[in-house]
Motif scaffolding. Sequence first.
Motif, mmCIF file in Angstrom:
data_model
loop_
_atom_site.group_PDB
_atom_site.id
_atom_site.type_symbol
_atom_site.label_atom_id
_atom_site.label_comp_id
_atom_site.label_asym_id
_atom_site.label_seq_id
_atom_site.Cartn_x
_atom_site.Cartn_y
_atom_site.Cartn_z
ATOM 1 N N SER A 58 0.762 -1.183 -0.039
ATOM 2 C CA SER A 58 0.161 -0.460 -0.308
ATOM 3 C C SER A 58 0.533 1.397 0.260
ATOM 4 O O SER A 58 0.718 2.156 -0.690
ATOM 5 N N ILE A 59 1.811 0.828 1.083
ATOM 6 C CA ILE A 59 2.422 2.517 0.970
ATOM 7 C C ILE A 59 3.872 2.841 -0.433
ATOM 8 O O ILE A 59 3.968 3.900 -1.319
ATOM 9 N N VAL A 60 4.294 1.525 -0.546
ATOM 10 C CA VAL A 60 4.396 1.595 -2.485
ATOM 11 C C VAL A 60 3.388 2.146 -3.813
ATOM 12 O O VAL A 60 3.966 3.182 -4.624
ATOM 13 N N ASN A 61 2.609 1.897 -3.396
ATOM 14 C CA ASN A 61 1.372 2.097 -4.477
ATOM 15 C C ASN A 61 0.611 3.035 -4.225
ATOM 16 O O ASN A 61 0.528 4.520 -5.359
ATOM 17 N N ILE A 62 0.776 4.072 -3.193
ATOM 18 C CA ILE A 62 0.365 5.757 -2.428
ATOM 19 C C ILE A 62 1.573 5.979 -3.051
ATOM 20 O O ILE A 62 1.252 7.796 -4.110
ATOM 21 N N ALA A 67 2.954 10.203 -7.886
ATOM 22 C CA ALA A 67 4.114 10.174 -8.918
ATOM 23 C C ALA A 67 3.245 10.585 -10.416
ATOM 24 O O ALA A 67 3.577 11.014 -11.088
ATOM 25 N N LEU A 68 2.754 9.285 -10.701
ATOM 26 C CA LEU A 68 1.971 9.264 -11.585
ATOM 27 C C LEU A 68 0.653 10.229 -11.981
ATOM 28 O O LEU A 68 0.211 10.116 -12.722
ATOM 29 N N ASN A 69 0.712 10.853 -10.317
ATOM 30 C CA ASN A 69 -0.678 11.801 -10.818
ATOM 31 C C ASN A 69 -2.032 11.194 -11.049
ATOM 32 O O ASN A 69 -2.927 11.251 -12.193
ATOM 33 N N ARG A 70 -2.049 9.830 -10.544
ATOM 34 C CA ARG A 70 -3.371 9.190 -10.793
ATOM 35 C C ARG A 70 -4.560 9.692 -9.514
ATOM 36 O O ARG A 70 -4.506 8.306 -8.685
ATOM 37 N N PRO A 71 -5.015 10.264 -9.143
ATOM 38 C CA PRO A 71 -5.873 10.975 -7.831
ATOM 39 C C PRO A 71 -7.113 9.624 -7.972
ATOM 40 O O PRO A 71 -7.460 9.275 -6.836
ATOM 41 N N ALA A 72 -7.726 9.256 -9.516
ATOM 42 C CA ALA A 72 -8.903 8.383 -9.103
ATOM 43 C C ALA A 72 -8.292 6.948 -7.822
ATOM 44 O O ALA A 72 -9.159 6.458 -7.184
ATOM 45 N N GLU A 93 3.862 10.862 5.317
ATOM 46 C CA GLU A 93 4.830 10.837 5.068
ATOM 47 C C GLU A 93 4.993 10.901 4.402
ATOM 48 O O GLU A 93 6.619 10.977 3.153
ATOM 49 N N VAL A 94 4.429 9.198 3.853
ATOM 50 C CA VAL A 94 4.915 9.161 2.198
ATOM 51 C C VAL A 94 4.229 10.232 1.379
ATOM 52 O O VAL A 94 5.308 10.427 0.585
ATOM 53 N N LEU A 95 3.274 10.740 1.727
ATOM 54 C CA LEU A 95 2.990 11.844 0.760
ATOM 55 C C LEU A 95 4.005 13.322 0.767
ATOM 56 O O LEU A 95 4.401 13.621 -0.349
ATOM 57 N N ALA A 107 2.011 16.015 -5.356
ATOM 58 C CA ALA A 107 2.112 15.415 -3.545
ATOM 59 C C ALA A 107 1.265 16.609 -3.404
ATOM 60 O O ALA A 107 0.057 15.713 -2.655
ATOM 61 N N GLY A 108 0.922 17.553 -4.221
ATOM 62 C CA GLY A 108 -0.893 18.624 -3.334
ATOM 63 C C GLY A 108 -1.758 17.698 -3.743
ATOM 64 O O GLY A 108 -2.348 18.183 -2.577
ATOM 65 N N GLU A 109 -2.051 17.563 -5.035
ATOM 66 C CA GLU A 109 -2.954 17.405 -5.559
ATOM 67 C C GLU A 109 -3.160 15.395 -4.367
ATOM 68 O O GLU A 109 -4.522 15.398 -3.964
ATOM 69 N N ALA A 110 -1.508 14.343 -4.341
ATOM 70 C CA ALA A 110 -2.180 13.713 -3.573
ATOM 71 C C ALA A 110 -2.384 13.624 -1.800
ATOM 72 O O ALA A 110 -3.596 12.807 -0.742
ATOM 73 N N PHE A 111 -2.152 14.533 -1.665
ATOM 74 C CA PHE A 111 -2.462 15.316 -0.441
ATOM 75 C C PHE A 111 -4.211 15.453 -0.151
ATOM 76 O O PHE A 111 -4.996 15.377 0.617
ATOM 77 N N ARG A 112 -5.099 16.166 -1.336
ATOM 78 C CA ARG A 112 -6.258 16.484 -1.631
ATOM 79 C C ARG A 112 -7.026 15.277 -1.456
ATOM 80 O O ARG A 112 -8.305 15.646 -0.430
ATOM 81 N N VAL A 113 -6.649 14.503 -2.670
ATOM 82 C CA VAL A 113 -7.659 13.086 -2.595
ATOM 83 C C VAL A 113 -7.212 12.560 -0.742
ATOM 84 O O VAL A 113 -8.092 12.499 -0.528
ATOM 85 N N ALA A 114 -5.940 11.872 -0.584
ATOM 86 C CA ALA A 114 -6.036 11.186 0.544
ATOM 87 C C ALA A 114 -6.727 11.531 1.988
ATOM 88 O O ALA A 114 -7.166 11.569 2.631
ATOM 89 N N GLU A 115 -7.087 13.090 1.881
ATOM 90 C CA GLU A 115 -7.523 14.573 2.687
ATOM 91 C C GLU A 115 -8.922 14.197 2.918
ATOM 92 O O GLU A 115 -9.748 13.536 3.522
ATOM 93 N N ASN A 116 -9.443 13.648 1.766
ATOM 94 C CA ASN A 116 -11.100 13.682 1.578
ATOM 95 C C ASN A 116 -11.576 11.830 1.606
ATOM 96 O O ASN A 116 -12.719 11.739 2.812
#
Length: 125
Positions: A58-62, A67-72, A93-95, A107-116
Amino acid sequence: MEANETGRRIMSELMGADYVEKKDETRNDFNDVIHDYSIEVCFGRVWARDGIDRKQRSIVNIAMLTALNRPAQLAHHVEGALTNGCTVAEIKEVLLQAAVYCGLPAAGEAFRVAENVLREHGHLD
């Protein structure tokens, strides 16, 4: 156990039975091959391996989906990471690590997705 059965079981354990049912509902004569590939190869073979545990996967996938910017896909894998025992602090920490190597926009987009996702699952106010 056959790769398809193993893949469906693992996908259900990671993402929930509802997720698998919704995927099944979108299956048709055109996209059936990519569904089979995902179930049999991704989940039935790779996720089923013993080399690293599900939390590490899971950590690797996140990190990779950031990195690939795949929010869905990232949203689904943040849910899976919670199921696999990742803490909110570990996901954070991963993000942050990804921000250094993948760049702030990804990473900003990933933080937004993860936060939701974390908020939806009651892990954040």
